[in-house]
Design a protein around this motif. Structure first.
Motif, PDB file in Angstrom:
ATOM      1  N   LEU A   1       6.626   4.829   6.429  1.00 21.87           N
ATOM      2  CA  LEU A   1       5.623   4.925   7.491  1.00 21.87           C
ATOM      3  C   LEU A   1       6.146   5.747   8.666  1.00 21.87           C
ATOM      4  O   LEU A   1       5.445   6.613   9.202  1.00 21.87           O
ATOM      5  CB  LEU A   1       5.239   3.515   7.946  1.00 21.87           C
TER       6      LEU A   1
ATOM      7  N   LEU B   1      -4.503   6.160   6.869  1.00 22.11           N
ATOM      8  CA  LEU B   1      -3.766   4.935   7.180  1.00 22.11           C
ATOM      9  C   LEU B   1      -3.957   4.628   8.654  1.00 22.11           C
ATOM     10  O   LEU B   1      -3.650   5.465   9.507  1.00 22.11           O
ATOM     11  CB  LEU B   1      -2.275   5.115   6.888  1.00 22.11           C
TER      12      LEU B   1
ATOM     13  N   CYS C   1      -7.287   2.713   4.956  1.00 18.24           N
ATOM     14  CA  CYS C   1      -6.411   1.604   4.582  1.00 18.24           C
ATOM     15  C   CYS C   1      -5.630   1.130   5.802  1.00 18.24           C
ATOM     16  O   CYS C   1      -5.260   1.925   6.663  1.00 18.24           O
ATOM     17  CB  CYS C   1      -5.414   2.036   3.498  1.00 18.24           C
ATOM     18  N   LYS C   2      -5.364  -0.159   5.836  1.00 20.08           N
ATOM     19  CA  LYS C   2      -4.610  -0.729   6.943  1.00 20.08           C
ATOM     20  C   LYS C   2      -3.117  -0.606   6.667  1.00 20.08           C
ATOM     21  O   LYS C   2      -2.632  -1.002   5.613  1.00 20.08           O
ATOM     22  CB  LYS C   2      -4.988  -2.200   7.136  1.00 20.08           C
ATOM     23  N   GLN C   3      -2.371  -0.034   7.622  1.00 21.23           N
ATOM     24  CA  GLN C   3      -0.928   0.069   7.479  1.00 21.23           C
ATOM     25  C   GLN C   3      -0.265  -1.231   7.940  1.00 21.23           C
ATOM     26  O   GLN C   3      -0.839  -1.977   8.736  1.00 21.23           O
ATOM     27  CB  GLN C   3      -0.398   1.270   8.270  1.00 21.23           C
TER      28      GLN C   3
ATOM     29  N   LYS D   1       0.835  -1.209   0.000  1.00 23.60           N
ATOM     30  CA  LYS D   1       0.000   0.000   0.000  1.00 23.60           C
ATOM     31  C   LYS D   1       0.863   1.250   0.000  1.00 23.60           C
ATOM     32  O   LYS D   1       0.600   2.216  -0.710  1.00 23.60           O
ATOM     33  CB  LYS D   1      -0.899  -0.006   1.223  1.00 23.60           C
ATOM     34  N   LEU D   2       1.933   1.239   0.812  1.00 15.43           N
ATOM     35  CA  LEU D   2       2.793   2.413   0.893  1.00 15.43           C
ATOM     36  C   LEU D   2       3.472   2.687  -0.441  1.00 15.43           C
ATOM     37  O   LEU D   2       3.658   3.833  -0.838  1.00 15.43           O
ATOM     38  CB  LEU D   2       3.833   2.223   1.998  1.00 15.43           C
TER      39      LEU D   2
ATOM     40  N   ASP E   1       9.389   0.295   3.191  1.00 16.06           N
ATOM     41  CA  ASP E   1       8.029   0.582   3.640  1.00 16.06           C
ATOM     42  C   ASP E   1       8.014   1.165   5.046  1.00 16.06           C
ATOM     43  O   ASP E   1       7.280   2.116   5.340  1.00 16.06           O
ATOM     44  CB  ASP E   1       7.178  -0.690   3.600  1.00 16.06           C
TER      45      ASP E   1
ATOM     46  N   SER F   1      -3.666   1.633  11.966  1.00 15.62           N
ATOM     47  CA  SER F   1      -2.989   0.422  12.419  1.00 15.62           C
ATOM     48  C   SER F   1      -3.955  -0.759  12.354  1.00 15.62           C
ATOM     49  O   SER F   1      -5.176  -0.575  12.283  1.00 15.62           O
ATOM     50  CB  SER F   1      -2.489   0.603  13.851  1.00 15.62           C
TER      51      SER F   1
END
Length: 429
Positions: free
Chosen positions: A152, A258, A306-308, A31-32, A148, A260
């Motif tokens: 983050l 984003l 979105c899930k990080q 995703k990142l 990644d 957790s």
């Protein structure tokens, strides 16, 4: 007749191999990694194209400025917001043009390498596994993880204290942390740092040295609504992102949140969660099925959730860095309330718009590309190591923005931190 070939020791072989590795890393399923814009086209973006800088309407602006010689910094250009009133009627307009301010951001790069021991002659004899073959995907996985997690961490303005074998970056107390981070990890600016407060949001605050938050201040549907209200209420919010081909980009501006895994689980308990997922699929059909809509995502009120991959987490008693003043980015510290004990922690969600992070790559001497492989035999050819390397750096985009009247607020341009409480399994026993 001679055959066309590339010798194992030629510089061309190194270049081709390095180019393939760079492409593989940039296209990894993350995703990142999908939050990067395309390389710009057209005369209006000529300067950026010459610098190989991606467009500024996605959270990550990436530059592969490989022609700068031996320097260890890459320069990015961004345009400051413009404000003006119209000249009305027959009043003189000549000479009263609004100025355009171009800001520069310099991001330092450094070499990161992961060597992998692939054994010796007796290892090959004794083991059913050919370690040279399995070593390459292991090294690639380590480098992808580092990329990644660097993104983050810099977006969040903190590494946090969640720590296990899946982290390629140590916590801030580690002696090598600053070198691994490459650029300073900047705590959120005061106008970009918020905390859940029941069903609403409030600015980050401290009470008697502790972060002003309760264990019941969790991420919920009403908090996401509050995020949208906040974005529409403040001056110069993180700019909306524009996905390639998104037909609804102008009528329904989009930003990313984003969260957790623990925050995502909290949000997914809402009775209407399936509708949020359906909303994301509908918007995806209008945006050429962009990868950001794939996987664990939901769309609510213009916020793509979105899930990080890893939580940016603070446990009871852990230090949290913050900016106490609007007109300064000097950092202060507080701690997570002791009352959180071993049952709760603070996780950081990130609201992202365009131009949130600058990521720079520079050329290595191993083929002239940012990424490279090396293999080395030693001990008279008995033992071997392989190594993956990259020359890169990331940094949050920040500048002092004129709020009117000459007052400038330090502002994280495209990133906003939102801290909420989460229940945890005691990971520290």
């Amino acid at each position: 007749m001679s055959k066309t070939s590339v010798g194992a020791g030629s510089s061309n072989a190194q270049f081709v191999q390095a180019a393939g590795l760079f492409a593989q890393s940039m296209q990894r399923n993350s995703k990142l990694n999908k939050m990067v814009g395309t390389m710009p086209k057209g005369e209006g973006e000529a300067a950026a194209t010459l610098r190989n800088q991606t467009t500024t309407d996605m959270p990550i602006v990436r530059a592969t400025d490989l022609g700068r010689g031996k320097g260890d910094e890459v320069e990015f250009h961004f345009i400051q917001p413009v404000g003006a009133y119209p000249i009305m009627g027959s009043r003189m307009a000549e000479g009263k043009g609004t100025g355009i301010s171009l800001d520069k951001a310099r991001v330092r790069v450094n070499q990161a390498r992961f060597p992998v021991d692939v054994g010796d002659a007796m290892t090959d004899i004794r083991s059913p596994v050919e370690f040279r073959k399995v070593g390459r995907p292991i090294a690639q996985g380590l480098m992808d993880r580092y990329q990644d997690q660097s993104i983050l961490m810099h977006l969040a303005g903190a590494r946090g204290f969640h720590d296990n074998i899946e982290w390629a970056i140590p916590t801030e107390g580690h002696e090598d942390f600053a070198a691994i981070a490459v650029n300073p990890v900047l705590a959120p600016t005061k106008n970009r740092h918020y905390v859940a407060d029941g069903d609403s949001l409030k600015g980050f605050a401290v009470n008697a040295g502790e972060m002003d938050i309760a264990s019941t201040d969790a991420l919920s549907m009403t908090i996401v609504d509050a995020v949208r209200t906040l974005v529409e209420s403040i001056a110069l919010p993180p700019p909306a992102i524009r996905l390639p081909g998104d037909q609804a980009a102008d009528d329904s501006p989009l930003r990313m949140l984003l969260v957790s895994p623990a925050q995502y689980h909290q949000f997914s308990q809402d009775k209407d969660f399936r509708q949020f997922q359906a909303n994301a699929l509908t918007r995806a059909s209008q945006a050429e099925r962009h990868p950001l809509f794939m996987g664990d995502v939901g769309l609510w009120n213009g916020i793509l959730i979105c899930k990080q991959p890893r939580p940016i987490r603070f446990y009871a008693g852990d230090t949290v860095r913050y900016c106490a003043q609007y007109t300064s980015d000097a950092e202060s510290t507080c701690v997570v309330p002791a009352s959180f004990g071993k049952t709760h922690a603070v996780d950081r969600a990130l609201l992202l718009g365009g131009q949130a992070l600058a990521q720079a790559f520079a050329a290595s001497k191993h083929g002239g590309m940012p990424f490279f492989w090396k293999e080395k035999e030693f001990d008279h050819g008995d033992k071997m190591e392989l190594l993956i390397g990259a020359i890169q750096g990331t940094s949050k985009v920040r500048w002092a923005v004129d709020q009117g009247g000459g007052t400038k607020y330090y502002t994280d341009h495209g990133a906003m931190a939102i801290d909420t409480a989460v229940p945890i399994i005691d990971e520290r026993q």
